[in-house]
Design a protein around this motif. Sequence first.
Motif, mmCIF file in Angstrom:
data_model
loop_
_atom_site.group_PDB
_atom_site.id
_atom_site.type_symbol
_atom_site.label_atom_id
_atom_site.label_comp_id
_atom_site.label_asym_id
_atom_site.label_seq_id
_atom_site.Cartn_x
_atom_site.Cartn_y
_atom_site.Cartn_z
ATOM 1 N N GLY A 226 0.803 -1.220 0.000
ATOM 2 C CA GLY A 226 0.000 0.000 0.000
ATOM 3 C C GLY A 226 0.831 1.263 0.000
ATOM 4 N N ALA A 227 2.099 1.156 0.413
ATOM 5 C CA ALA A 227 3.035 2.284 0.373
ATOM 6 C C ALA A 227 3.980 2.097 -0.811
ATOM 7 C CB ALA A 227 3.826 2.378 1.672
ATOM 8 N N THR A 228 4.510 3.203 -1.323
ATOM 9 C CA THR A 228 5.437 3.148 -2.443
ATOM 10 C C THR A 228 6.715 3.906 -2.094
ATOM 11 O OG1 THR A 228 4.329 5.078 -3.420
ATOM 12 C CG2 THR A 228 3.651 2.901 -4.202
ATOM 13 N N ASN A 229 7.841 3.295 -2.351
ATOM 14 C CA ASN A 229 9.131 3.876 -1.998
ATOM 15 C C ASN A 229 9.689 4.702 -3.152
ATOM 16 O OD1 ASN A 229 11.572 4.495 -0.852
ATOM 17 N ND2 ASN A 229 12.394 2.423 -0.913
ATOM 18 N N THR A 230 8.974 5.750 -3.538
ATOM 19 C CA THR A 230 9.454 6.616 -4.620
ATOM 20 C C THR A 230 10.510 7.601 -4.138
ATOM 21 O OG1 THR A 230 7.620 8.148 -4.179
ATOM 22 C CG2 THR A 230 7.266 6.471 -5.876
ATOM 23 N N ILE A 231 10.735 7.688 -2.850
ATOM 24 C CA ILE A 231 11.717 8.628 -2.312
ATOM 25 C C ILE A 231 13.129 8.030 -2.304
ATOM 26 C CG2 ILE A 231 11.544 7.959 0.123
ATOM 27 C CD1 ILE A 231 11.554 10.966 0.807
ATOM 28 N N GLY A 232 13.232 6.728 -2.470
ATOM 29 C CA GLY A 232 14.542 6.075 -2.498
ATOM 30 C C GLY A 232 15.075 5.694 -1.135
ATOM 31 N N SER A 233 14.195 5.313 -0.208
ATOM 32 C CA SER A 233 14.627 4.918 1.128
ATOM 33 C C SER A 233 15.334 3.566 1.082
ATOM 34 C CB SER A 233 13.416 4.844 2.065
ATOM 35 O OG SER A 233 13.799 4.397 3.353
ATOM 36 N N VAL A 234 16.421 3.466 1.839
ATOM 37 C CA VAL A 234 17.202 2.236 1.918
ATOM 38 C C VAL A 234 17.206 1.757 3.364
ATOM 39 C CG1 VAL A 234 19.460 1.163 1.542
ATOM 40 C CG2 VAL A 234 18.641 2.943 -0.023
ATOM 41 N N HIS A 235 16.876 0.503 3.556
ATOM 42 C CA HIS A 235 16.674 -0.030 4.900
ATOM 43 C C HIS A 235 17.945 -0.005 5.734
ATOM 44 C CE1 HIS A 235 14.218 -2.026 7.808
ATOM 45 N NE2 HIS A 235 14.962 -3.115 7.860
ATOM 46 N N GLN A 236 17.819 0.487 6.977
ATOM 47 C CA GLN A 236 18.850 0.430 8.010
ATOM 48 C C GLN A 236 20.082 1.294 7.719
ATOM 49 O OE1 GLN A 236 19.356 -3.878 8.590
ATOM 50 N NE2 GLN A 236 18.299 -3.650 10.534
ATOM 51 N N ARG A 237 19.940 2.327 6.930
ATOM 52 C CA ARG A 237 21.043 3.295 6.842
ATOM 53 C C ARG A 237 21.079 4.123 8.124
ATOM 54 N NH1 ARG A 237 20.733 6.227 0.978
ATOM 55 N NH2 ARG A 237 18.698 6.846 1.833
ATOM 56 N N HIS A 238 22.266 4.442 8.603
ATOM 57 C CA HIS A 238 22.460 5.151 9.864
ATOM 58 C C HIS A 238 22.608 6.648 9.610
ATOM 59 C CE1 HIS A 238 23.975 1.485 12.363
ATOM 60 N NE2 HIS A 238 23.104 1.120 11.434
ATOM 61 N N TRP A 239 21.626 7.425 10.045
ATOM 62 C CA TRP A 239 21.669 8.877 9.944
ATOM 63 C C TRP A 239 22.034 9.464 11.304
ATOM 64 C CZ3 TRP A 239 19.239 11.962 5.744
ATOM 65 C CH2 TRP A 239 18.830 11.186 4.660
ATOM 66 N N PHE A 240 22.481 10.732 11.295
ATOM 67 C CA PHE A 240 22.627 11.515 12.513
ATOM 68 C C PHE A 240 21.477 12.522 12.592
ATOM 69 C CE2 PHE A 240 27.193 10.380 12.134
ATOM 70 C CZ PHE A 240 27.339 9.814 13.389
ATOM 71 N N LEU A 241 20.890 12.656 13.750
ATOM 72 C CA LEU A 241 19.845 13.645 13.994
ATOM 73 C C LEU A 241 20.331 14.585 15.097
ATOM 74 C CD1 LEU A 241 16.040 12.975 14.236
ATOM 75 C CD2 LEU A 241 17.153 14.449 15.890
#
Length: 410
Positions: A327-342
């Motif tokens: 039901g969701a579409t990954n058109t943004i290019g998300s890649v599972h488990q990448r580590h970001w800094f917030l």
Amino acid sequence: MDTLSSLSRDISPPPTRGLSRANRPGNSRQTKSSDQIAPHSTEPRSAAIEAGKARIRDHLRYFADHLLGATRPAIPTTPRLPISDFRALYTRNQHAFGHHFVIHQHDHPVSGVHYDLRLQFSESSAVSWAVPYGMPGNANSIRPNRMAIETRVHNLWNNLIESASHATGSLLIWDTGEYEVLPSRKVRRQAATDDETSDCSKSDSDSRSASKKLSASFRARHIRLRLHGTRLPPQYTVNLRLPSANNRERQPDKSKHKRRRIDAKSVRKKVTRNIETDSDDGLTEKPGTAQVEDTYESQQANQAAVASDPENDTDPEYIRATNAYPGATNTIGSVHQRHWFLTLDRPNSGFRRSTSILDKESWTGDWEPFHVLGRDVECSVITGRLAGDIMEDEGVQGFVGRHGWRGIVE
């Protein structure tokens, strides 16, 4: 009631290895009917809808009515978003250029307490990060960074959920509202400025929608994000940054190794040892590296991401390959488990360097610092419920959560 053929299991189940047959999630000896149908009601349970076991036509109507019926009396010191505003917020963002956000507090049986930040980027979908210690709220914290791990792309209607089950634990709405993406162009640093300072004070001629800006910033791996919520203070702004060393463009392969349960006590001892021997205190990213601020935080973030990963059980391969739930579409290019800094963006959140000679390294601002204190303190901005209240309302008894979570209060 229709049942989705693509989903026949709970979202984010704990591993079944080591559990007795009678205690395994979904076992026929458990009260399966009570997991699907709310007591004294023909409506399905919210956890069943979240897991895809039950399908409804109007998610907003269902969840708004469900939350209204579970609302606790208002407490003057606790911010609250009225149900009417909750409905209006979601309704005005149900289109391709919507910019809805939610921060869920999630007490999962495997990963423990963590906070899920979800940002709408299309009419149907939201990109998601697991943030173990929640959003930063202290401009003078000695731990300015947070680990944020990309998880699956969720359906937008997941932003409405408060639920509980043995398989997924409790989920409550910590805050919700609309986001704004600020310009991330860099300017030359002057002697008296901080490296977070940006050119945001200038007028922004970019007429793109917030969701389009989010998609562009996401692909550029640097998002300057302002969240207009109910709980968060005015002008609250954070930076999400993906270091080059942590970047990859393809989804991770399915793990061939068995998942090990982390011994929190031994990991904390390791962290303490590292901090004591590191002259730079080991809590911020050093130039030219992609080190995380805290080993224990990294382990919790990975636990949160893995626990949210349906590939560990019986979900279709395409969910892993596309990093998106049905039901969701990954058109943004998300890649599972990448580590970001917030990180809290102090200048854009309204903070300024102190003018005091004795305390020139500190920051002062227009709002008081806040700290995320966990499941026993933080309540929903919609219903005023604690995690334990949601468990009780949903009829979940005997839930055993993961211990060891501690809020960052300095």
